[in-house]
Scaffold this active site. Structure first.
Site, PDB file in Angstrom:
ATOM      1  N   ARG A  70       0.854  -1.177   0.000  1.00  0.00           N
ATOM      2  CA  ARG A  70       0.000   0.000   0.000  1.00  0.00           C
ATOM      3  C   ARG A  70       0.896   1.235   0.000  1.00  0.00           C
ATOM      4  O   ARG A  70       1.482   1.582   1.018  1.00  0.00           O
ATOM      5  CB  ARG A  70      -0.916  -0.037   1.235  1.00  0.00           C
ATOM      6  CG  ARG A  70      -1.620   1.270   1.524  1.00  0.00           C
ATOM      7  CD  ARG A  70      -2.674   1.131   2.615  1.00  0.00           C
ATOM      8  NE  ARG A  70      -2.183   0.565   3.859  1.00  0.00           N
ATOM      9  CZ  ARG A  70      -1.468   1.216   4.778  1.00  0.00           C
ATOM     10  NH1 ARG A  70      -1.132   2.475   4.565  1.00  0.00           N
ATOM     11  NH2 ARG A  70      -1.097   0.621   5.886  1.00  0.00           N
ATOM     12  N   HIS A  97      -3.117   4.405   5.099  1.00  0.00           N
ATOM     13  CA  HIS A  97      -4.262   3.505   5.288  1.00  0.00           C
ATOM     14  C   HIS A  97      -5.554   4.154   4.797  1.00  0.00           C
ATOM     15  O   HIS A  97      -6.337   3.553   4.075  1.00  0.00           O
ATOM     16  CB  HIS A  97      -4.382   3.127   6.765  1.00  0.00           C
ATOM     17  CG  HIS A  97      -5.577   2.298   7.088  1.00  0.00           C
ATOM     18  ND1 HIS A  97      -5.725   0.995   6.654  1.00  0.00           N
ATOM     19  CD2 HIS A  97      -6.688   2.584   7.802  1.00  0.00           C
ATOM     20  CE1 HIS A  97      -6.875   0.517   7.076  1.00  0.00           C
ATOM     21  NE2 HIS A  97      -7.483   1.463   7.778  1.00  0.00           N
ATOM     22  N   TYR A 105       4.799   4.858  11.248  1.00  0.00           N
ATOM     23  CA  TYR A 105       5.092   3.428  11.416  1.00  0.00           C
ATOM     24  C   TYR A 105       5.877   2.804  10.262  1.00  0.00           C
ATOM     25  O   TYR A 105       6.166   1.613  10.292  1.00  0.00           O
ATOM     26  CB  TYR A 105       3.798   2.642  11.641  1.00  0.00           C
ATOM     27  CG  TYR A 105       2.729   2.822  10.579  1.00  0.00           C
ATOM     28  CD1 TYR A 105       2.755   2.095   9.400  1.00  0.00           C
ATOM     29  CD2 TYR A 105       1.676   3.726  10.774  1.00  0.00           C
ATOM     30  CE1 TYR A 105       1.780   2.250   8.441  1.00  0.00           C
ATOM     31  CE2 TYR A 105       0.689   3.890   9.818  1.00  0.00           C
ATOM     32  CZ  TYR A 105       0.741   3.150   8.644  1.00  0.00           C
ATOM     33  OH  TYR A 105      -0.236   3.308   7.696  1.00  0.00           O
TER      34      TYR A 105
END
Length: 381
Positions: free
Chosen positions: A271, A275, A284
């Site tokens: 990805r 998100h 992260y």
């Protein structure tokens, strides 16, 4: 005589000659993700299929970019982009027959659009207008599913019912790596294998369940290895190789249609975007990691294969981009129009025959709307 002493009773202790019910060897996935592009297998791929995959990938990338922009303009409440994962979504949509069913998750708007759902209708849920903005029966696309993995048992149930009725239907269910940590995933896998349901599970392993890396979700060699525990084949494929994903899914769909039962396919992808538009992915994961995956972009991989083989030129690439821009412009124009919403539609598609309580609630809402329309004078009478 006790129950365990009766003839034919189940005894949990296996006899000395016990053998496994299923040989695990044929169910195990390959050691490395299967690839087509850039290998000798690419020469066998259908040129027309490759060109169609390319056009859909370019269109899908533009769709993701436009939808993301709409969130910044306040026209969408949220958008979970699938940029970087387009090969999985396009291949999943194109591999199915018209009478088959697709079961998407919330990130799979692109798969729904590639299947034929109107681009605006595919975004209606994320706009906050309806629970789903399209008729699932028109294109055989189940509603986009926001709760993780709950669409998987639904796919199994539909596939099993179709098999009992003798219908030639295969269900293909999409789920992310995070969804494999949910109980619904286990239940769907187990029922599908026991019933030999004609269903294919495509896990888009994009590396993170929001911010949780895969290593903190499972210690399995791969998610495809989980298939063995349920008694179905597991396939591991390069999720950025559109030709490979299509081939692996086509094999799994054909196997299911022929009565061979379910298959679990893990597509290793990434990805590239956050998100959702509400997520800060820099907290992260490192930028260097994202850039490394950009070098394995599904559009670039397929474009390179097509140009090297003389199947795509500048005119072809320009035509794909222009088609994508036309789609984005239409999407932008239509999404900038305020929809006419009727609050009474809340009750329209709950039950085939409304319950007494539902009719009472609808009557109460109608009275409130009528009073509001009448203004202060009407409300005071």
């Amino acid at each position: 005589m006790t129950v365990m002493e009766q003839r034919g009773a189940y005894r949990p202790t296996p006899p000395p000659a016990w053998q496994p019910r299923t040989d695990p060897a044929p169910l195990l996935p390959d050691a490395r993700p299967y690839r087509v592009l850039g290998t000798e297998a690419a020469a066998k791929a259908d040129p027309e299929l490759l060109r169609r995959l390319y056009a859909e990938l370019v269109r899908g990338r533009r769709y993701n970019a436009q939808a993301t922009a709409l969130t910044k303009q306040g026209r969408l409440a949220v958008y979970p982009s699938s940029t970087g994962q387009e090969a999985c979504q396009v291949a999943a949509a194109l591999v199915l027959e018209q009478h088959d069913w697709l079961f998407p998750s919330y990130r799979d708007t692109l798969a729904a659009v590639a299947r034929g759902v109107d681009p605006v209708q595919a975004l209606t849920l994320l706009r906050g207008d309806w629970h789903t903005g399209y008729d699932p029966y028109e294109h055989r696309v189940a509603p986009l599913c926001t709760p993780l993995a709950t669409q998987l048992p639904h796919a199994v149930g539909l596939a099993h019912a179709a098999r009992l009725k003798g219908d030639d239907v295969v269900a293909l269910a999409l789920v992310g790596d995070g969804g494999t940590s949910e109980g619904d995933f286990h239940e769907a896998m187990n029922f599908a294998a026991v019933w030999r349901a004609p269903v294919v599970f495509l896990v888009q392993n994009n590396g993170f369940a929001i911010s949780v890396p895969l290593a903190k979700q499972t210690a399995a060699p791969s998610l495809a290895h989980k298939a063995v525990g349920y008694g179905m084949p597991g396939r591991l494929v390069d999720g950025n190789d559109a030709a490979a994903v299509h081939e692996v899914l086509a094999d799994a769909v054909a196997r299911a249609r022929a009565g061979g039962g379910p298959t679990l396919v893990e597509a290793v992808t990434y990805r590239l975007d956050a998100h959702t538009n509400a997520d800060d992915a820099t907290r992260y994961r490192a930028d260097a990691e994202v850039e490394a995956w950009r070098d394995h972009d599904p559009i670039v991989l397929l474009e390179q294969e097509l140009t090297d083989r003389g199947l795509l030129d500048e005119d072809g690439m320009r035509a794909a981009r222009e088609d994508a821009e036309a789609m984005a412009a239409d999407l932008r124009t239509r999404m900038n129009q305020d929809p006419a919403l009727d609050p009474r539609d809340l009750f329209a598609h709950v039950y085939a025959e409304p319950t007494t309580q539902l009719r009472e609630q609808e009557a109460q809402l109608r009275a409130e709307l009528d009073a509001e329309a009448a203004g202060p004078e009407g409300a005071g009478r």
